[in-house]
Design a protein around this motif. Structure first.
Motif, PDB file in Angstrom:
ATOM      1  N   ALA A  65       0.837  -1.217   0.000  1.00 13.02           N
ATOM      2  CA  ALA A  65       0.000   0.000   0.000  1.00 13.02           C
ATOM      3  C   ALA A  65       0.866   1.261   0.000  1.00 13.02           C
ATOM      4  O   ALA A  65       0.457   2.300  -0.531  1.00 13.02           O
ATOM      5  N   ASP A  66       2.062   1.179   0.552  1.00 15.75           N
ATOM      6  CA  ASP A  66       2.976   2.334   0.575  1.00 15.75           C
ATOM      7  C   ASP A  66       3.770   2.481  -0.729  1.00 15.75           C
ATOM      8  O   ASP A  66       4.671   3.318  -0.821  1.00 15.75           O
ATOM      9  N   GLY A  67       3.475   1.616  -1.691  1.00 10.52           N
ATOM     10  CA  GLY A  67       4.091   1.794  -3.009  1.00 10.52           C
ATOM     11  C   GLY A  67       5.296   0.899  -3.285  1.00 10.52           C
ATOM     12  O   GLY A  67       5.948   1.039  -4.324  1.00 10.52           O
ATOM     13  N   TRP A  68       5.610  -0.032  -2.395  1.00  6.35           N
ATOM     14  CA  TRP A  68       6.708  -0.969  -2.680  1.00  6.35           C
ATOM     15  C   TRP A  68       6.150  -2.059  -3.584  1.00  6.35           C
ATOM     16  O   TRP A  68       5.051  -2.581  -3.353  1.00  6.35           O
ATOM     17  N   VAL A  69       6.888  -2.400  -4.633  1.00  2.00           N
ATOM     18  CA  VAL A  69       6.353  -3.288  -5.673  1.00  2.00           C
ATOM     19  C   VAL A  69       6.961  -4.690  -5.546  1.00  2.00           C
ATOM     20  O   VAL A  69       8.186  -4.846  -5.668  1.00  2.00           O
ATOM     21  N   PRO A  70       6.091  -5.706  -5.301  1.00  4.16           N
ATOM     22  CA  PRO A  70       6.617  -7.074  -5.179  1.00  4.16           C
ATOM     23  C   PRO A  70       7.445  -7.470  -6.402  1.00  4.16           C
ATOM     24  O   PRO A  70       7.041  -7.219  -7.539  1.00  4.16           O
ATOM     25  N   GLY A  71       8.619  -8.045  -6.130  1.00  6.02           N
ATOM     26  CA  GLY A  71       9.494  -8.492  -7.227  1.00  6.02           C
ATOM     27  C   GLY A  71      10.371  -7.382  -7.783  1.00  6.02           C
ATOM     28  O   GLY A  71      11.329  -7.649  -8.517  1.00  6.02           O
ATOM     29  N   GLU A  72      10.047  -6.122  -7.469  1.00  8.08           N
ATOM     30  CA  GLU A  72      10.887  -5.003  -7.943  1.00  8.08           C
ATOM     31  C   GLU A  72      11.577  -4.309  -6.783  1.00  8.08           C
ATOM     32  O   GLU A  72      12.791  -4.136  -6.765  1.00  8.08           O
ATOM     33  N   THR A  73      10.765  -3.900  -5.803  1.00 12.21           N
ATOM     34  CA  THR A  73      11.355  -3.210  -4.640  1.00 12.21           C
ATOM     35  C   THR A  73      10.921  -3.864  -3.328  1.00 12.21           C
ATOM     36  O   THR A  73      11.326  -3.413  -2.259  1.00 12.21           O
ATOM     37  N   LEU A  74      10.102  -4.896  -3.414  1.00 10.10           N
ATOM     38  CA  LEU A  74       9.633  -5.588  -2.208  1.00 10.10           C
ATOM     39  C   LEU A  74       9.846  -7.087  -2.371  1.00 10.10           C
ATOM     40  O   LEU A  74       9.395  -7.673  -3.369  1.00 10.10           O
ATOM     41  N   PHE A  75      10.553  -7.681  -1.374  1.00 11.86           N
ATOM     42  CA  PHE A  75      10.956  -9.084  -1.489  1.00 11.86           C
ATOM     43  C   PHE A  75      10.773  -9.807  -0.159  1.00 11.86           C
ATOM     44  O   PHE A  75      10.481  -9.182   0.861  1.00 11.86           O
ATOM     45  N   SER A  76      11.016 -11.103  -0.187  1.00 12.00           N
ATOM     46  CA  SER A  76      11.134 -11.843   1.077  1.00 12.00           C
ATOM     47  C   SER A  76      12.400 -11.337   1.769  1.00 12.00           C
ATOM     48  O   SER A  76      13.272 -10.719   1.133  1.00 12.00           O
ATOM     49  N   ILE A  77      12.512 -11.629   3.054  1.00 14.06           N
ATOM     50  CA  ILE A  77      13.694 -11.188   3.809  1.00 14.06           C
ATOM     51  C   ILE A  77      14.964 -11.765   3.159  1.00 14.06           C
ATOM     52  O   ILE A  77      15.951 -11.065   2.953  1.00 14.06           O
ATOM     53  N   GLU A  78      14.889 -13.035   2.811  1.00 12.96           N
ATOM     54  CA  GLU A  78      16.061 -13.700   2.234  1.00 12.96           C
ATOM     55  C   GLU A  78      16.488 -13.067   0.911  1.00 12.96           C
ATOM     56  O   GLU A  78      17.661 -12.755   0.706  1.00 12.96           O
ATOM     57  N   GLU A  79      15.522 -12.845   0.022  1.00 11.80           N
ATOM     58  CA  GLU A  79      15.836 -12.292  -1.297  1.00 11.80           C
ATOM     59  C   GLU A  79      16.398 -10.868  -1.172  1.00 11.80           C
ATOM     60  O   GLU A  79      17.342 -10.493  -1.879  1.00 11.80           O
ATOM     61  N   ALA A  80      15.829 -10.087  -0.268  1.00 11.41           N
ATOM     62  CA  ALA A  80      16.312  -8.705  -0.075  1.00 11.41           C
ATOM     63  C   ALA A  80      17.744  -8.715   0.446  1.00 11.41           C
ATOM     64  O   ALA A  80      18.578  -7.920  -0.011  1.00 11.41           O
ATOM     65  N   CYS A  81      18.044  -9.635   1.384  1.00 17.81           N
ATOM     66  CA  CYS A  81      19.417  -9.725   1.918  1.00 17.81           C
ATOM     67  C   CYS A  81      20.405 -10.110   0.807  1.00 17.81           C
ATOM     68  O   CYS A  81      21.525  -9.609   0.755  1.00 17.81           O
ATOM     69  N   LYS A  82      19.941 -11.001  -0.084  1.00 20.12           N
ATOM     70  CA  LYS A  82      20.791 -11.443  -1.183  1.00 20.12           C
ATOM     71  C   LYS A  82      21.127 -10.263  -2.106  1.00 20.12           C
ATOM     72  O   LYS A  82      22.257 -10.085  -2.516  1.00 20.12           O
ATOM     73  N   ARG A  83      20.126  -9.437  -2.403  1.00 14.15           N
ATOM     74  CA  ARG A  83      20.323  -8.327  -3.343  1.00 14.15           C
ATOM     75  C   ARG A  83      21.083  -7.148  -2.741  1.00 14.15           C
ATOM     76  O   ARG A  83      21.588  -6.295  -3.474  1.00 14.15           O
ATOM     77  N   ALA A  84      21.111  -7.064  -1.414  1.00 15.76           N
ATOM     78  CA  ALA A  84      21.624  -5.859  -0.746  1.00 15.76           C
ATOM     79  C   ALA A  84      23.143  -5.779  -0.738  1.00 15.76           C
ATOM     80  O   ALA A  84      23.830  -6.801  -0.709  1.00 15.76           O
ATOM     81  N   TRP A 117      18.439 -14.213  12.219  1.00 15.43           N
ATOM     82  CA  TRP A 117      19.892 -14.084  12.058  1.00 15.43           C
ATOM     83  C   TRP A 117      20.506 -15.164  11.157  1.00 15.43           C
ATOM     84  O   TRP A 117      21.324 -14.845  10.277  1.00 15.43           O
ATOM     85  N   PRO A 118      20.108 -16.435  11.285  1.00 13.73           N
ATOM     86  CA  PRO A 118      20.713 -17.450  10.407  1.00 13.73           C
ATOM     87  C   PRO A 118      20.493 -17.116   8.923  1.00 13.73           C
ATOM     88  O   PRO A 118      21.382 -17.362   8.098  1.00 13.73           O
ATOM     89  N   THR A 119      19.340 -16.555   8.577  1.00  7.62           N
ATOM     90  CA  THR A 119      19.069 -16.165   7.182  1.00  7.62           C
ATOM     91  C   THR A 119      19.945 -14.984   6.783  1.00  7.62           C
ATOM     92  O   THR A 119      20.607 -15.007   5.733  1.00  7.62           O
ATOM     93  N   ILE A 120      19.938 -13.955   7.609  1.00 10.29           N
ATOM     94  CA  ILE A 120      20.686 -12.725   7.282  1.00 10.29           C
ATOM     95  C   ILE A 120      22.180 -13.031   7.135  1.00 10.29           C
ATOM     96  O   ILE A 120      22.835 -12.585   6.190  1.00 10.29           O
ATOM     97  N   LYS A 121      22.687 -13.810   8.066  1.00 16.83           N
ATOM     98  CA  LYS A 121      24.126 -14.089   8.139  1.00 16.83           C
ATOM     99  C   LYS A 121      24.673 -14.685   6.840  1.00 16.83           C
ATOM    100  O   LYS A 121      25.771 -14.337   6.400  1.00 16.83           O
ATOM    101  N   GLN A 122      23.863 -15.561   6.219  1.00 18.55           N
ATOM    102  CA  GLN A 122      24.303 -16.212   4.969  1.00 18.55           C
ATOM    103  C   GLN A 122      24.699 -15.215   3.895  1.00 18.55           C
ATOM    104  O   GLN A 122      25.485 -15.517   3.032  1.00 18.55           O
ATOM    105  N   TYR A 123      24.038 -14.040   3.925  1.00 18.32           N
ATOM    106  CA  TYR A 123      24.241 -13.071   2.833  1.00 18.32           C
ATOM    107  C   TYR A 123      25.190 -11.944   3.210  1.00 18.32           C
ATOM    108  O   TYR A 123      25.326 -10.976   2.477  1.00 18.32           O
ATOM    109  N   LEU A 124      25.860 -12.100   4.341  1.00 14.10           N
ATOM    110  CA  LEU A 124      26.835 -11.089   4.754  1.00 14.10           C
ATOM    111  C   LEU A 124      28.194 -11.422   4.137  1.00 14.10           C
ATOM    112  O   LEU A 124      29.114 -11.877   4.814  1.00 14.10           O
ATOM    113  N   THR A 125      28.283 -11.185   2.835  1.00 15.19           N
ATOM    114  CA  THR A 125      29.534 -11.472   2.125  1.00 15.19           C
ATOM    115  C   THR A 125      30.486 -10.287   2.304  1.00 15.19           C
ATOM    116  O   THR A 125      30.052  -9.178   2.642  1.00 15.19           O
TER     117      THR A 125
END
Ligand code: NAD
Ligand code: XAI
Ligand code: MG
Ligand code: MG
Length: 347
Positions: free
Chosen positions: A71-90, A106-114
């Motif tokens: 509703a705030d304008g974040w678009v699924p698949g473009e600017t709005l993702f699952s926590i895991e996918e967003a961490c991967k892209r960040a 934390w276990p999910t987030i940690k995986q993407y802390l490259t």
């Protein structure tokens, strides 16, 4: 960074003049900022970053808050993702989950802390109480904090009004050599008024004390004690509420917010000034031991553990809502609802 004198003590601060928005955009031009969590701080920080022209995405689990993000304008698949996918892209993972949820995710987030990424918090909680949270970031990422000193709701409304909420900032780990420019650029980007330096530990100790103390816990305790005293001596709800809350928030608090306590006192009668100057001491002395006890409970980690234990339960939200309902339905705040309706600007 400017050094400023705060009542005789020199502190490091960063202002918008020193670090303008254009500079913040330049620093973060190649970064993807993922705001993880869309509760209270998530919307405030992500929407301000978006409106300020940064490359920002949101990671949020499915449910009501996900729908709010849409509703705030974040678009699924473009600017709005699952926590895991967003961490991967960040390249910058901005952890704005509740403190208890940070442990669960934390276990999910940690995986993407490259290497070279930045891990950002708005509270010193996860890192300071690491024995309790288990949150220990890898050594090759920046670990930074911007902690707005107020609600995410105010961060957003003040931004829209062209104002700014002050934030503290801290660097726990500078792996890239860019942690300082990253943290300040993010602090400016989320809409901070000015930024003052702290550490993760000092932030969490002061923050937990402040919200349990004068900002939230103590204020309700103090107001209720006076309201009850007046009511028990035969005063009406209208009189007790006006003399306890309405006058404070509507008339006197704006005066000391603008020009200090002496200014507020000076704009009251000499009778009021004499009485206030006489009674501020006893109130100080009565509450100081409670603040000492509170600080100890924070420093011992007891407050953190209580928050982790209660907010990790599946029905924590329902339980909190029930306690808030009781507060809302108390006589004092029911009276408040009527008094607010009677404000001419609400008619
Ligand atoms: N609330 C504020 O205004 C404020 C102010 C300054 C700092 N902070 C800090 O910012 C951080 C976020 O606080 P908040 O009040 O915005 O958080 P919140 O309690 O509003 O929750 C944020 C998000 O956590 C998600 N969440 C909860 N449990 C989850 C789980 N098990 N799995 C996945 N997601 C889950 C929720 O969906 C929500 O989107 C905290 O560290 C807090 O101390 C908050
Ligand atoms: C808004 C507060 C109280 O400053 C924050 O610390 C929080 O935990 O929500
Ligand atoms: Mg807090
Ligand atoms: Mg706070």
């Amino acid at each position: 960074m400017a050094q400023m004198n705060f009542g005789g003590v020199m502190e490091n601060v960063v202002t918008r003049e020193e670090f303008p928005l254009e500079k913040a955009r330049e620093v973060l031009k190649n970064e993807t900022i993922a705001v993880i969590g869309y509760g209270v701080q998530g919307p405030g920080q992500s929407l301000n970053l978006r409106d300020n022209g940064f490359n920002v995405i949101v990671g949020q689990r499915q449910g009501k808050t996900y729908e709010k993000a849409v509703a705030d304008g974040w678009v699924p698949g473009e600017t709005l993702f699952s926590i895991e996918e967003a961490c991967k892209r960040a390249t910058i993972i901005q952890v704005l989950l509740s403190d208890a949820a940070q442990i669960a995710c934390w276990p999910t987030i940690k995986q993407y802390l490259t290497p070279g990424k930045a891990l950002y918090f708005s509270h010193g909680f996860a890192i300071t109480y690491k024995e309790r949270t288990g949150i220990v970031p890898p050594a090759d990422v920046d670990v930074i904090m911007v902690a707005p000193k107020g609600s995410g709701t105010s961060l957003r409304t003040m931004f829209l009004e062209g104002r700014g909420l002050n934030s503290s900032y801290a660097i726990f780990q500078d792996a890239t050599g860019r942690a300082f420019e990253r943290v300040i650029a993010l602090g400016i980007g989320v809409g901070s008024g000015y930024l003052f330096e702290t550490t993760f530990k000092r932030e969490v100790y002061s923050d937990l004390t402040g919200e349990r103390g004068t900002l939230m816990g103590a204020i309700q305790g103090l107001l209720l004690a006076q309201y009850e005293t007046l009511r028990e001596h035969g005063h009406t709800p209208s009189e007790a509420f006006n003399e306890t809350v309405e006058e404070l928030t509507q008339s006197l608090m704006p005066l000391f917010a603008q020009k200090g306590m002496d200014w507020m006192y000076a704009n009251c009668s000499t009778t009021a000034q004499r009485g206030a100057l006489d009674w501020m001491g006893p109130f100080h002395d009565a509450t100081k031991p409670v603040f000492e006890k509170l600080y100890k409970s924070v420093a011992d980690g007891e407050e953190a553990q209580r928050s982790i234990d209660s907010n990790s339960q599946p029905d924590y939200r329902e339980k909190l809502n029930e306690e808030l309902r009781q507060l809302r339905e108390s006589e004092m705040w029911q009276t408040g609802a009527v008094v607010r309706k009677l404000r001419p600007e609400n008619n």
